[in-house]
Scaffold this motif. Structure first.
Motif, PDB file in Angstrom:
ATOM      1  N   GLY A  88       0.788  -1.232   0.000  1.00  0.00           N
ATOM      2  CA  GLY A  88       0.000   0.000   0.000  1.00  0.00           C
ATOM      3  C   GLY A  88       0.820   1.282   0.000  1.00  0.00           C
ATOM      4  N   GLN A  89       2.136   1.172  -0.056  1.00  0.00           N
ATOM      5  CA  GLN A  89       3.016   2.348  -0.077  1.00  0.00           C
ATOM      6  C   GLN A  89       2.647   3.257  -1.245  1.00  0.00           C
ATOM      7  OE1 GLN A  89       5.839   3.519   1.824  1.00  0.00           O
ATOM      8  NE2 GLN A  89       5.496   5.266   0.487  1.00  0.00           N
ATOM      9  N   ILE A  90       2.451   4.535  -0.961  1.00  0.00           N
ATOM     10  CA  ILE A  90       2.183   5.492  -2.036  1.00  0.00           C
ATOM     11  C   ILE A  90       3.473   5.747  -2.800  1.00  0.00           C
ATOM     12  CG2 ILE A  90       1.491   7.856  -2.604  1.00  0.00           C
ATOM     13  CD1 ILE A  90      -0.450   7.728  -0.228  1.00  0.00           C
ATOM     14  N   ILE A  91       3.396   5.568  -4.104  1.00  0.00           N
ATOM     15  CA  ILE A  91       4.528   5.754  -5.007  1.00  0.00           C
ATOM     16  C   ILE A  91       4.477   7.137  -5.656  1.00  0.00           C
ATOM     17  CG2 ILE A  91       5.644   4.861  -7.103  1.00  0.00           C
ATOM     18  CD1 ILE A  91       5.838   2.980  -4.658  1.00  0.00           C
ATOM     19  N   ALA A  92       3.263   7.608  -5.955  1.00  0.00           N
ATOM     20  CA  ALA A  92       3.126   8.904  -6.626  1.00  0.00           C
ATOM     21  C   ALA A  92       1.712   9.447  -6.441  1.00  0.00           C
ATOM     22  CB  ALA A  92       3.438   8.779  -8.113  1.00  0.00           C
ATOM     23  N   GLU A  93       1.624  10.766  -6.490  1.00  0.00           N
ATOM     24  CA  GLU A  93       0.339  11.484  -6.511  1.00  0.00           C
ATOM     25  C   GLU A  93       0.323  12.317  -7.788  1.00  0.00           C
ATOM     26  OE1 GLU A  93      -2.190  11.167  -4.594  1.00  0.00           O
ATOM     27  OE2 GLU A  93      -1.435  10.343  -2.715  1.00  0.00           O
ATOM     28  N   PHE A  94      -0.774  12.191  -8.537  1.00  0.00           N
ATOM     29  CA  PHE A  94      -0.918  12.818  -9.855  1.00  0.00           C
ATOM     30  C   PHE A  94      -2.200  13.639  -9.849  1.00  0.00           C
ATOM     31  CE2 PHE A  94      -3.040  12.517 -13.977  1.00  0.00           C
ATOM     32  CZ  PHE A  94      -2.063  12.521 -14.951  1.00  0.00           C
ATOM     33  N   ARG A  95      -2.135  14.827 -10.406  1.00  0.00           N
ATOM     34  CA  ARG A  95      -3.350  15.636 -10.614  1.00  0.00           C
ATOM     35  C   ARG A  95      -3.419  15.996 -12.084  1.00  0.00           C
ATOM     36  NH1 ARG A  95      -6.218  20.005  -6.925  1.00  0.00           N
ATOM     37  NH2 ARG A  95      -7.133  18.046  -6.267  1.00  0.00           N
ATOM     38  N   GLY A  96      -4.503  15.568 -12.720  1.00  0.00           N
ATOM     39  CA  GLY A  96      -4.704  15.841 -14.130  1.00  0.00           C
ATOM     40  C   GLY A  96      -5.795  16.872 -14.352  1.00  0.00           C
ATOM     41  N   ARG A  97      -5.576  17.705 -15.343  1.00  0.00           N
ATOM     42  CA  ARG A  97      -6.563  18.692 -15.763  1.00  0.00           C
ATOM     43  C   ARG A  97      -7.063  18.254 -17.135  1.00  0.00           C
ATOM     44  NH1 ARG A  97      -2.253  20.593 -13.736  1.00  0.00           N
ATOM     45  NH2 ARG A  97      -1.308  21.348 -15.673  1.00  0.00           N
ATOM     46  N   SER A  98      -8.377  18.121 -17.266  1.00  0.00           N
ATOM     47  CA  SER A  98      -8.943  17.592 -18.508  1.00  0.00           C
ATOM     48  C   SER A  98      -9.795  18.628 -19.222  1.00  0.00           C
ATOM     49  CB  SER A  98      -9.787  16.344 -18.209  1.00  0.00           C
ATOM     50  OG  SER A  98     -10.873  16.679 -17.367  1.00  0.00           O
ATOM     51  N   ARG A  99     -10.025  18.334 -20.484  1.00  0.00           N
ATOM     52  CA  ARG A  99     -10.877  19.175 -21.316  1.00  0.00           C
ATOM     53  C   ARG A  99     -11.671  18.273 -22.239  1.00  0.00           C
ATOM     54  NH1 ARG A  99     -12.821  24.324 -21.199  1.00  0.00           N
ATOM     55  NH2 ARG A  99     -12.900  25.233 -23.255  1.00  0.00           N
ATOM     56  N   SER A 100     -12.988  18.368 -22.175  1.00  0.00           N
ATOM     57  CA  SER A 100     -13.852  17.609 -23.081  1.00  0.00           C
ATOM     58  C   SER A 100     -13.857  18.285 -24.440  1.00  0.00           C
ATOM     59  CB  SER A 100     -15.279  17.535 -22.532  1.00  0.00           C
ATOM     60  OG  SER A 100     -15.307  16.791 -21.350  1.00  0.00           O
ATOM     61  N   LEU A 101     -13.826  17.473 -25.468  1.00  0.00           N
ATOM     62  CA  LEU A 101     -13.828  18.003 -26.820  1.00  0.00           C
ATOM     63  C   LEU A 101     -15.229  18.495 -27.171  1.00  0.00           C
ATOM     64  CD1 LEU A 101     -11.685  15.233 -28.513  1.00  0.00           C
ATOM     65  CD2 LEU A 101     -10.917  17.420 -27.563  1.00  0.00           C
ATOM     66  N   LYS A 102     -15.281  19.480 -28.041  1.00  0.00           N
ATOM     67  CA  LYS A 102     -16.593  19.975 -28.485  1.00  0.00           C
ATOM     68  C   LYS A 102     -17.317  18.891 -29.236  1.00  0.00           C
ATOM     69  CE  LYS A 102     -15.457  24.844 -28.725  1.00  0.00           C
ATOM     70  NZ  LYS A 102     -15.386  26.045 -29.558  1.00  0.00           N
ATOM     71  N   ARG A 103     -18.602  18.857 -29.057  1.00  0.00           N
ATOM     72  CA  ARG A 103     -19.422  17.886 -29.786  1.00  0.00           C
ATOM     73  C   ARG A 103     -19.445  18.260 -31.260  1.00  0.00           C
ATOM     74  NH1 ARG A 103     -24.094  18.236 -25.370  1.00  0.00           N
ATOM     75  NH2 ARG A 103     -22.939  17.239 -23.708  1.00  0.00           N
ATOM     76  N   PRO A 104     -19.432  17.225 -32.141  1.00  0.00           N
ATOM     77  CA  PRO A 104     -19.449  17.535 -33.587  1.00  0.00           C
ATOM     78  C   PRO A 104     -20.783  18.119 -34.013  1.00  0.00           C
ATOM     79  CG  PRO A 104     -19.430  15.145 -33.170  1.00  0.00           C
ATOM     80  CD  PRO A 104     -19.352  15.834 -31.851  1.00  0.00           C
TER      81      PRO A 104
END
Length: 143
Positions: free
Chosen positions: A127-143
């Motif tokens: 259970g050792q934490i190896i890394a913490e990641f924070r992602g910022r996302s963007r949804s693509l515009k609908r066609p």
């Protein structure tokens, strides 16, 4: 969770699973999508000898890719094509040859076409934490 509702009429989990099925890069690294739910994903990866660097630890790029793949599953689970706008990672402990790493990602916030997803990467055996990641996302515009 506040913000954007799931894509109407689209099974978001099925959408994310199809994206995963088409993800050759993650598959070639031996990643396994253990859990895919709306706004949550868990992905596993064993550290192989070709992933270990000159310090005899897992190269950070592979850990980042594991976290990024988990991030992609979680933020696409609402049924909208969503991509990374940016991400940060903090490495807290090394992964070693033979370790199985488990990444758990949770969408923290979704607003407009943007979102924030946190991913914790742990060593499965202890259970050792190896890394913490924070992602910022963007949804693509609908066609």
């Amino acid at each position: 969770m506040s913000g954007v509702e799931p894509q109407p009429g689209v099974d978001g989990v099925a959408f994310a699973r199809q994206m995963w099925a088409d993800d050759e890069a993650s598959r070639r690294l031996g990643m396994e999508a253990a859990v895919v739910e709306q706004d949550r994903a868990v992905v596993r990866m064993a550290i192989r000898d070709d992933m270990v660097n000159g310090h005899a630890i897992c190269h950070g790029g592979y850990i980042f890719m594991l976290a990024d793949s988990c991030f992609a599953l979680a933020c696409n689970s609402r049924g909208r094509a969503t991509v990374a706008a940016g991400a940060d990672i903090s490495f807290t402990a090394p992964g070693r040859l033979g370790d199985v790493l488990v990444a758990e990602g949770n969408v923290r916030s979704a607003f407009g076409r943007s979102g924030i997803t946190d991913v914790t990467v742990r060593r499965e055996s202890d259970g050792q934490i190896i890394a913490e990641f924070r992602g910022r996302s963007r949804s693509l515009k609908r066609p």
